[in-house]
Design a protein around this motif. Structure first.
Motif, PDB file in Angstrom:
ATOM      1  N   GLU A   1       0.873  -1.196   0.000  1.00  0.00           N
ATOM      2  CA  GLU A   1       0.000   0.000   0.000  1.00  0.00           C
ATOM      3  C   GLU A   1       0.905   1.239   0.000  1.00  0.00           C
ATOM      4  O   GLU A   1       1.846   1.320   0.770  1.00  0.00           O
TER       5      GLU A   1
ATOM      6  N   GLY B   1     -18.258   8.326   0.245  1.00  0.00           N
ATOM      7  CA  GLY B   1     -19.462   8.722   0.992  1.00  0.00           C
ATOM      8  C   GLY B   1     -19.624   7.976   2.309  1.00  0.00           C
ATOM      9  O   GLY B   1     -20.430   8.347   3.161  1.00  0.00           O
TER      10      GLY B   1
ATOM     11  N   TYR C   1     -21.017   5.273   3.266  1.00  0.00           N
ATOM     12  CA  TYR C   1     -22.275   4.562   3.550  1.00  0.00           C
ATOM     13  C   TYR C   1     -22.098   3.157   2.965  1.00  0.00           C
ATOM     14  O   TYR C   1     -21.873   3.011   1.764  1.00  0.00           O
TER      15      TYR C   1
ATOM     16  N   ARG D   1     -13.892   5.633   6.507  1.00  0.00           N
ATOM     17  CA  ARG D   1     -12.863   4.731   5.970  1.00  0.00           C
ATOM     18  C   ARG D   1     -11.596   4.840   6.814  1.00  0.00           C
ATOM     19  O   ARG D   1     -10.839   3.869   6.942  1.00  0.00           O
TER      20      ARG D   1
ATOM     21  N   ASP E   1     -12.631  -1.304  -7.149  1.00  0.00           N
ATOM     22  CA  ASP E   1     -12.723  -0.292  -8.206  1.00  0.00           C
ATOM     23  C   ASP E   1     -11.766  -0.572  -9.364  1.00  0.00           C
ATOM     24  O   ASP E   1     -11.994  -0.102 -10.480  1.00  0.00           O
TER      25      ASP E   1
ATOM     26  N   MET F   1     -18.504   0.109  -2.144  1.00  0.00           N
ATOM     27  CA  MET F   1     -17.759  -0.655  -1.132  1.00  0.00           C
ATOM     28  C   MET F   1     -18.313  -2.078  -1.014  1.00  0.00           C
ATOM     29  O   MET F   1     -17.551  -3.035  -0.873  1.00  0.00           O
TER      30      MET F   1
HETATM   31  C1  LIG Z   1     -17.227  10.654  -4.551  1.00  0.00           C
HETATM   32  C2  LIG Z   1     -17.373   9.202  -4.192  1.00  0.00           C
HETATM   33  C3  LIG Z   1     -18.272   8.812  -3.202  1.00  0.00           C
HETATM   34  C4  LIG Z   1     -18.447   7.461  -2.896  1.00  0.00           C
HETATM   35  N1  LIG Z   1     -19.333   7.095  -1.922  1.00  0.00           N
HETATM   36  C5  LIG Z   1     -19.568   5.792  -1.654  1.00  0.00           C
HETATM   37  C6  LIG Z   1     -20.493   5.388  -0.649  1.00  0.00           C
HETATM   38  O1  LIG Z   1     -21.109   6.201   0.051  1.00  0.00           O
HETATM   39  N2  LIG Z   1     -20.701   4.058  -0.473  1.00  0.00           N
HETATM   40  C7  LIG Z   1     -20.020   3.113  -1.180  1.00  0.00           C
HETATM   41  O2  LIG Z   1     -20.261   1.912  -0.970  1.00  0.00           O
HETATM   42  N3  LIG Z   1     -19.094   3.465  -2.107  1.00  0.00           N
HETATM   43  C8  LIG Z   1     -18.846   4.770  -2.348  1.00  0.00           C
HETATM   44  N4  LIG Z   1     -17.899   5.125  -3.269  1.00  0.00           N
HETATM   45  C9  LIG Z   1     -17.107   4.065  -3.911  1.00  0.00           C
HETATM   46  C10 LIG Z   1     -16.070   3.495  -2.942  1.00  0.00           C
HETATM   47  O3  LIG Z   1     -15.301   4.527  -2.369  1.00  0.00           O
HETATM   48  C11 LIG Z   1     -15.161   2.530  -3.673  1.00  0.00           C
HETATM   49  O4  LIG Z   1     -15.936   1.652  -4.450  1.00  0.00           O
HETATM   50  C12 LIG Z   1     -14.280   1.717  -2.708  1.00  0.00           C
HETATM   51  O5  LIG Z   1     -13.466   2.570  -1.953  1.00  0.00           O
HETATM   52  C13 LIG Z   1     -13.435   0.733  -3.498  1.00  0.00           C
HETATM   53  O6  LIG Z   1     -12.474   0.140  -2.677  1.00  0.00           O
HETATM   54  P1  LIG Z   1     -11.131  -0.416  -3.317  1.00  0.00           P
HETATM   55  O7  LIG Z   1     -10.496  -1.248  -2.261  1.00  0.00           O
HETATM   56  O8  LIG Z   1     -11.384  -1.023  -4.634  1.00  0.00           O
HETATM   57  O9  LIG Z   1     -10.258   0.885  -3.632  1.00  0.00           O
HETATM   58  P2  LIG Z   1      -9.652   1.983  -2.671  1.00  0.00           P
HETATM   59  O10 LIG Z   1     -10.362   2.042  -1.383  1.00  0.00           O
HETATM   60  O11 LIG Z   1      -9.539   3.227  -3.480  1.00  0.00           O
HETATM   61  O12 LIG Z   1      -8.176   1.448  -2.361  1.00  0.00           O
HETATM   62  C14 LIG Z   1      -7.171   1.409  -3.339  1.00  0.00           C
HETATM   63  C15 LIG Z   1      -5.823   1.502  -2.632  1.00  0.00           C
HETATM   64  O13 LIG Z   1      -4.771   1.246  -3.562  1.00  0.00           O
HETATM   65  C16 LIG Z   1      -3.668   2.074  -3.213  1.00  0.00           C
HETATM   66  N5  LIG Z   1      -2.813   2.193  -4.408  1.00  0.00           N
HETATM   67  C17 LIG Z   1      -3.137   2.733  -5.616  1.00  0.00           C
HETATM   68  N6  LIG Z   1      -2.095   2.634  -6.475  1.00  0.00           N
HETATM   69  C18 LIG Z   1      -1.093   2.018  -5.803  1.00  0.00           C
HETATM   70  C19 LIG Z   1       0.240   1.640  -6.154  1.00  0.00           C
HETATM   71  N7  LIG Z   1       0.741   1.873  -7.390  1.00  0.00           N
HETATM   72  N8  LIG Z   1       1.006   1.031  -5.219  1.00  0.00           N
HETATM   73  C20 LIG Z   1       0.501   0.790  -3.957  1.00  0.00           C
HETATM   74  N9  LIG Z   1      -0.738   1.137  -3.578  1.00  0.00           N
HETATM   75  C21 LIG Z   1      -1.537   1.726  -4.484  1.00  0.00           C
HETATM   76  C22 LIG Z   1      -4.322   3.377  -2.780  1.00  0.00           C
HETATM   77  O14 LIG Z   1      -3.474   4.160  -1.952  1.00  0.00           O
HETATM   78  C23 LIG Z   1      -5.556   2.878  -2.049  1.00  0.00           C
HETATM   79  O15 LIG Z   1      -5.349   2.755  -0.658  1.00  0.00           O
HETATM   80  C24 LIG Z   1     -17.692   6.466  -3.596  1.00  0.00           C
HETATM   81  C25 LIG Z   1     -16.781   6.859  -4.578  1.00  0.00           C
HETATM   82  C26 LIG Z   1     -16.616   8.201  -4.885  1.00  0.00           C
HETATM   83  C27 LIG Z   1     -15.642   8.592  -5.947  1.00  0.00           C
END
Ligand SMILES: Cc1cc2nc3c(=O)[nH]c(=O)nc-3n(C[C@H](O)[C@H](O)[C@H](O)COP(=O)(O)OP(=O)(O)OC[C@H]3O[C@@H](n4cnc5c(N)ncnc54)[C@H](O)[C@@H]3O)c2cc1C
Length: 387
Positions: A46, A57, A59, A109, A287, A300
């Protein structure tokens, strides 16, 4: 027991990493926890260190609550807000109220990721924090992962959980990076009088703002806006006053709330374009495999479900010598599409509709009819998940 699984169980017998997870958001942490608990040797890389805030958001749909409880990953000790009512307003502030049949919980988060990080450590996951991955290549059945400081690591499987947009997307030449995206996300934590069971979605020209409670009575205020608004206004504060402020609910909130961050948290280039679940043999989840528009409120939950799907597929691979990498990639791609493609497509259509005032007004009016409201919510949400 097969050779592949033995390698994972006998940690001390080998230094060979079986799985590298890139990215420690919910998808990466959960995947690492599930694999480590099954005896696989996992390293999670990370780029930041815990705890930290993210634009989100905050939620979480109850779709995943029974699953999280079964794993001991539901943050019960933080007493998350229980949310079951959606208030949605038009640009002028006309309100409709919808009940959310499944509902969800509110937790930052900052706290949830920290809790899961500790759970991952307890489960035996190895971490490299404050380490950015700059390249990943696959040859002769192994991955070579290179970090920013030049460190080279090798593993049999690499899982991409690096979120909505990473320099690795560019490195991997992923097609969604070819076009710029106009969406900007902004987040705050504030203090403001609020009903804990409510989440609001307040619309404004070319954008919308979610408001809901997280732990300790704090509110999350998070909005998505088209970058035209920012261009037109010059800076965030002016945009909030002139554009978001057109909606009376937001105008009041931005004037009266106590803002708890020194400055807003901002991300840009948020793309909802389709992505591939497997790219150059990297297995994507969360994502990194596909981002659903935030107005659906279940990115999430999707990240959590995709981590479950992927770890199940990876475990099948390690347990069964006859299950090839090709089968793993094919089966995971099929399962990912079967679970999420429809929701993502509906989410993209809704996102487009929310960009035009007339469509937005119509949606809010339709949502006043309980049946129609339920239908809209149902199209974008999954049902409770009991694997
Ligand atoms: C404006 C907005 C509002 C939202 N609100 C909601 C909500 O209310 N409810 C909901 O369910 N979802 C919501 N979402 C979506 C939600 O935030 C994501 O779907 C969720 O965080 C996805 O989790 P993830 O683990 O895939 O990615 P992330 O939580 O983004 O984690 C990815 C991680 O990878 C790390 N990373 C990236 N590149 C590298 C690299 N090269 N080397 C090492 N580490 C790296 C980053 O630092 C990060 O910690 C929202 C999204 C947005 C944009």
């Amino acid at each position: 027991m097969t050779k592949r699984l033995l390698g994972g169980l006998a940690k001390s017998m080998t230094n060979t990493l079986q799985v590298i997870v890139i990215g420690g958001g919910l998808a990466g942490l959960l995947n690492a926890i599930l694999l480590a608990r099954a005896g696989i040797r996992v390293l999670l890389i990370e780029q930041k260190h815990y705890p930290f805030h993210r634009v989100c958001g905050e939620y979480i749909s109850h779709e995943v609550t029974p699953y999280l409880k079964s794993l001991g990953l539901y943050p019960r000790h933080m007493a998350p807000a229980q949310i079951n009512t959606l208030k949605i307003s038009t640009h002028q502030g006309r309100l409709s109220t919808l009940s959310l049949p499944l509902g969800g919980f509110g937790i930052s988060r900052h706290q949830l990721d920290l809790f899961w990080y500790h759970q991952a450590l307890d489960s035996g996951v190895d971490f490299k924090l404050e380490s950015k991955v700059v390249s990943v290549t696959y040859s002769q059945k192994r991955f070579q992962v290179v970090l920013y400081d030049g460190t080279e690591l090798s593993s049999e499987i690499v899982k991409g959980a690096f979120g909505k947009r990473s320099l690795l997307d560019k490195y991997l030449q992923r097609s969604f990076m070819e076009q710029r995206s106009p969406y900007v996300g902004v987040k705050y934590h504030v203090k403001y009088p609020w009903e804990p069971h409510e989440i609001a979605l307040h619309n404004f020209e070319k954008g919308y703002c979610g408001v809901s409670q997280v732990e300790q009575g704090k509110l999350n205020v998070c909005y998505l806006t088209h970058r035209d608004n920012l261009k037109k206004s010059g800076d965030i504060a002016t945009m909030e006053k002139n554009v978001l402020g057109q909606n009376p609910h937001l105008n009041r909130l931005f004037q009266e709330a106590e803002f708890l961050f020194d400055q807003p948290l901002v991300i840009n280039e948020i793309s909802f374009k389709p992505k591939q679940a497997v790219e150059k043999h990297l297995l994507m989840s969360g994502d990194a495999a596909g981002l659903i528009t935030p107005l659906c409120g279940n990115g999430m939950a999707m990240a959590i479900r995709s981590a479950h799907l992927l770890s199940t597929s990876i475990l099948t691979y390690f347990k069964n010598n006859n299950y090839s990498r090709e089968q793993l990639e094919k089966e995971y791609t099929r399962a990912w599409k079967a679970n999420f493609s429809y929701r993502l497509a509906i989410g993209r259509k809704l996102q487009d509709a929310f960009q035009t005032k007339a469509a937005m007004d119509m949606l809010v009016t339709l949502a006043r009819w309980p049946l129609m409201g339920r239908l809209i919510v149902k199209q974008t949400h999954g049902s409770a998940f009991y694997p």
